[in-house]
Design an enzyme around this catalytic site. Structure first.
Site, short mmCIF file in Angstrom:
data_model
loop_
_atom_site.label_atom_id
_atom_site.label_comp_id
_atom_site.label_asym_id
_atom_site.label_seq_id
_atom_site.Cartn_x
_atom_site.Cartn_y
_atom_site.Cartn_z
CB SER A 136 -8.51 0.51 5.77
OG SER A 136 -9.23 1.69 5.54
CE LYS A 186 -4.00 1.78 2.65
NZ LYS A 186 -4.85 1.51 3.83
CB SER A 212 -8.15 3.26 2.74
OG SER A 212 -7.34 2.66 3.73
#
Ligand SMILES: [Mg+2]
Ligand SMILES: [Zn+2]
Lengths: 100, 446, 461
Positions: free
Chosen positions: C165, C66, C141
């Site tokens: 997330s 990420k 996310s």
């Protein structure tokens, strides 16, 4: 029950504190949405928290420290320190003159 | 003019002289280092970097708190204080809000403390907390340059109650605080270099009126005790004049211009401060046990006031001398070292004051090693065998050369004898005992 | 030959010399080149394999990371234009541990800007598409990592969770998502969102892969004062011990579920019972309150954590902030500002204590609490704009556990009527990751849900 929407002045004051610039549309949108959210989060008042300690951190830790003078493994070279700076001069980060 | 009285409180910031930073391992105290050469992701506030507290800084703050007679909070934590300024890397300062390390202390002053003529006084300390210093701004032409070497240096903030009503009390307090910090050996507390910074907040009210005035003026950028005093005096006068003309002085931050001896209005950073404090989620809280606090307390040396009183009471040293001698821990230690060595050789009563006089009058420089000081001191004290024949001829020669002095002496100006003793000593190249010379001279002049 | 293979399987291929580490790496690079323009899972892609001479748990395994993990020398943006060209001069603890384990960074994945969102649509670099239906969101996310794994543009990846997330995008994208105990995996070098909540964790194609990655990244870090000193365990071998547990069923976590999800959840409970697990009805505090607690605390921390972005030492000026970051910063400022602190922030912290106590009480009776990570399957792109705090609502079942800091896992349980992945969610007591993985592994062995998922991957030729 609904709080009336936040005034333009209140929104601008918050934006100033937060260091944010809002467009007119954002001011309007925020004044509505902030009020809605504030209305929602007031549901916590339904819970009795008399005598309850606030939780700052969920970790069961205390007195976490490092020893003074221990080796610095993370020192940045000048090149690294300035690598992302847009305005660098005389080994310093530069901004427009601040009044003194 | 009404009868006004100043109301003064102090905020003092002291940079700790730890080897590392408050929350990272970057070197501390390299004031001359190339700008931004002592930084890491933490003190440069890079995305994702996290603070870990320096143990020594915590312990030294407890030490300062105890030395200032504070209560140490058994439970303490750090908080984030938000404001925006280019020298503040993270947009918040890690500080302490509602659980500072130390609270409710005081400093007490006896009557006629040192060089101050006053009654006994006590000034209360509101709190002592630990935080991080910001970077440094350097203004150059159209630019402001930022050096983050100082960012994240441990900073102790000491806040007093608004207990002061005179600038000389403030000066006395600050000098004492400075001496204490130096005794504790936790900071250079160098006013010039800014490792000790003082900010008085001043207001004025009509004497006898309860409570605090509804405004206060903070003065920044003062780097000497004298200037603090002068800045306060300047402000107090300014406020009185304003109040007298029916105005309330503006609540503001002012700067001190030492060349002109005036304060000036500084543009405030923001309108109203709203620091939005909340507990620092990156740092777990601290819990101190009694034994932990006690162990730190034990490292506090005898502090200047206690030492001064001991010198006066137990050694019979004059108050002013005892004060001067205890301003600097190393000077008092020098004194005690030479004292114990001299005492082995000389058991004379009152020898302490003699040594102190020699030190304070700089008759023997304390730049000498203690061993050499002792040697020189004992030499000066030892009676010297005086060659009576040489003494006789020397006196005759000196008296013949100094008829004017002799006349003056005979006319009653007996202090001239010291001049004549000096002349004879010189004539004998110092190889005589001064008191023997004086006796012989007095006999001759009868 | 490689399509759909797990970390365990790839390790075996490398070990038996059927494939070299370089071949594995370039396989994924080619797949990314082909599919990423459509999916938009990656923001930055590396061209060369790294750490190939290291013999560790992840030797030769390429992973997607990420874009909120600082990677030295590799652009890191948190999907925010404010950090458009930020090249970190330092490495996060998680990625440096992955390096030590021998992984090779494939690329940095798209996310909601600053991790503010549950759809990856707030990214300043365009939304990521759900590989199962490109008109839909992969969740967020960590949507970029979830989509990358789900489209097999990486065999596994690293995400981070503040509240949901990891688990929510894992669920919407049909992969395994593990959110460890707060403090189990260090946060050092992870661009902070909600500092008292943020947790890095893996998104994988199997429970075992999640265990391998956790094994590589968990453990105390001297650069993170909030990282736990509790010893880590051998998650992989502990996972394979045969154990039975008691699963708690709380009605509060069954409210407002989509029909298909509700049905799938019921069936999953039956599977656990068939496996010999006990179930027990319990009662918990309504997640409605956690939404408020989470909103208040997270936004205050967001306001604070975004304060450093002044464009001086790195990045662009604050005018580059997107509207979601502004919205969150505004509320965070409001609840902390003078006169409101006690009514909002402090009150939320007190309720947080109630939530913690509530879980502690429940875990005296049961080992796990079962539910689903999200009440619905993947939404169409664009839906989120309709709600002022869409993410908080989407993640209402993840928020209580996130507020308490307990671990949770999202496990695929097949497809709904629209062919979209569904999941169940197990929560466990603090530091009980090995039990969580053990139960999940058994569940995985008992079902063929991962097979269904891999068939989905095959569709994306
Ligand atoms: Mg301060
Ligand atoms: Zn540093």
């Amino acid at each position: 029950m609904a709080t009336k929407k936040l005034s333009r002045e209140a929104v601008l004051h918050l934006a100033k504190l937060a260091g944010l610039t809002l467009t007119d549309a954002e001011i309007e949108k925020n004044s509505v949405q902030l009020s809605e959210t504030i209305d929602y989060i007031k549901n916590l008042d339904e819970l009795d928290t008399e005598g309850i300690e606030p939780t700052n951190s969920v970790v069961d830790l205390s007195n976490v420290t490092f020893e003074d003078g221990e080796k610095n493994e993370r020192a940045l070279t000048s090149e690294e320190a300035f690598s992302n700076g847009k305005n660098v001069k005389d080994n310093a980060f530069v901004v427009g003159r601040i009044m003194q | 003019m009404k009868d006004y009285t100043p109301v003064i409180g102090l905020e003092i910031h002291v940079e700790l002289k730890t080897k590392s930073g408050m929350f990272c391992q970057c070197a501390n105290g390299l004031h001359e280092a190339v700008p931004n050469s002592q930084v890491c992701p933490v003190c440069l506030g890079l995305p994702g970097a996290l603070p870990v507290p320096n143990k020594q800084a915590i312990e030294w703050t407890i030490k300062v708190g105890k030395a200032l007679n504070c209560t140490i909070n058994k439970h303490t934590k750090f908080d984030r204080k938000h404001y925006s300024y280019p020298d503040l890397a993270k947009g918040y300062q890690i500080s302490q809000y509602d659980e500072p390390i130390a609270v409710s202390g005081y400093l007490e002053f006896g009557p006629n403390h040192g060089t101050y003529k006053n009654e006994a006084k006590r000034f209360c300390i509101h709190r002592v907390h630990l935080e991080e210093d910001t970077g440094k701004l350097i203004h150059k032409n159209n630019d402001t340059l930022i050096d983050f070497n100082r960012s994240g240096v441990p900073l102790v903030e000491i806040v007093t109650e608004p207990d002061f009503s005179s600038s000389s009390d403030v000066k006395m307090f600050l000098e004492e605080l400075h001496a204490i910090i130096r005794y504790l050996d936790v900071s250079e507390a160098d006013l010039e270099k800014g490792t000790m910074r003082m900010e008085p907040n001043i207001s004025v009210k009509v004497k006898g009126v309860e409570g605090l005035p509804n405004y206060k003026v903070e003065v920044k950028n003062i780097n000497s005790f004298n200037f603090v005093k002068r800045a306060i005096d300047f402000e107090v006068k300014r406020h009185m004049e304003l109040l007298e003309s029916g105005e309330t002085p503006l609540q503001e931050t002012r700067g001190w211009n030492s060349e002109k001896g005036i304060t000036y209005s500084q543009r405030t950073k923001e309108g109203a401060h709203d620091y939005r404090y909340f507990p620092e989620p990156d740092i777990p809280p601290f819990n101190f046990t009694d034994s932990y606090i006690d162990a730190i307390t034990k490292t506090i040396p005898e502090l200047p006031k206690t030492k001064m009183e001991r010198y006066i009471k137990a050694m019979g040293i004059r108050e002013t001398d005892a004060y001067i001698l205890t301003r600097d821990k190393s000077l008092s230690e020098y004194f005690e070292t030479v004292l114990s060595a001299i005492k082995k050789e000389n058991k004379e009563v009152g020898i302490e004051q003699k040594i102190v006089s020699v030190i304070t009058n700089k008759r023997i420089p304390t730049t000498l090693s203690t061993k050499d000081f002792v040697k020189k001191f004992l030499e000066n004290m030892r009676p010297i065998d005086t060659d009576t024949g040489l003494l006789d001829t020397s006196i005759k020669a000196v008296l013949a050369r100094n008829e004017k002095a002799v006349t003056e002496y005979k006319n009653g100006k007996i202090t001239v004898i010291m001049f004549l003793v000096g002349q004879v000593m010189k004539e004998m190249k110092g190889k005589a005992d001064a008191s023997a010379v004086r006796k012989a001279l007095e006999l001759q002049l009868e | 030959m490689l399509l759909g293979k797990t970390i365990t399987e790839i390790k075996d291929l490398i070990k038996t010399k059927k494939m070299s580490k370089e071949e594995v790496f370039s396989y994924f690079v080619k797949r990314i080149e082909k599919h990423n323009p459509l999916i938009n899972a990656y923001l930055t892609v590396l061209k060369k394999s790294e750490n190939t001479n290291i013999d560790g748990l992840l030797s030769g395994i390429p992973l997607a990371v990420k874009d909120n993990f600082c990677t030295k020398g590799v652009r890191t943006t948190a999907s925010a234009k404010v950090l458009d060209n930020f090249i970190p001069p330092y490495e996060s603890t998680v990625t440096s541990r992955l390096k030590k384990a021998g992984y090779s960074l494939l690329g940095k994945t798209n996310m909601d800007a600053w991790a503010h969102g549950s759809s990856t649509e707030t990214s300043d670099y365009g939304a990521t598409k759900n590989p199962w239906d490109i008109s839909r969101s992969p969740g967020g996310s960590s949507g970029g990592t979830a989509a990358a794994v789900s489209a097999y543009l990486a065999p596994a990846g690293i995400g981070s969770e503040t509240a949901g997330s990891i688990r929510q995008p894992a669920s919407w994208s049909g992969v395994v998502g593990l959110k460890p105990t707060y403090g189990r995996v260090p946060r050092y070098g992870v661009i902070a969102m909600g500092s008292s909540l943020d947790c890095p964790g893996p998104l994988t194609l199997s429970v075992e892969d999640a265990a391998i990655i956790l094994q590589s990244i968990a453990g105390n870090d001297k650069f993170d004062a909030t990282s736990a000193s509790v010893p880590t365990e051998d998650y992989v071998s502990k996972m394979k011990e045969k154990k039975t547990y008691t699963i708690g069923i709380a009605q509060e976590y069954f409210e407002g579920l989509d029909e298909d999800i509700k049905k799938s959840l019921g069936e999953s409970i039956k599977i656990f019972e068939k496996m010999g697990f006990k179930t027990k009805k319990i009662s918990l505090l309504s997640p409605q309150y956690s939404i408020s607690v989470y909103t208040i605390i997270q936004r205050a921390e967001v306001m604070s954590n975004l304060a450093r972005y002044d464009g001086i030492r790195y990045g662009n000026p604050r005018t580059f902030f997107g509207s979601e970051a502004k919205r969150r910063g505004m509320l965070g400022t409001y609840t902390l500002s003078y006169g409101y602190y006690d009514a909002f922030f402090k009150k939320a912290q007190k309720v947080r204590t109630l939530i913690i106590n509530d879980f502690k009480r429940a875990f005296k009776e049961v080992d796990f609490i079962i539910g689903t990570p999200t009440p619905i399957t993947a939404l169409k792109l664009g839906e989120f704009e309709k709600y002022p705090f869409f993410g908080e609502l989407m993640d209402k079942f993840n928020e209580p556990g996130a507020m308490a800091g307990i671990p949770g896992i999202s496990l695929p349980t097949g497809l709904d009527r629209n062919g979209l992945p569904m999941s169940i969610h197990l929560m466990a007591n603090y530091f009980r990751e090995s039990d969580l993985l053990n139960a999940s592994y058994q569940f995985e062995q008992e079902t063929d849900f991962m097979g269904v998922i891999k068939k989905g991957i095959l569709n994306l030729k």
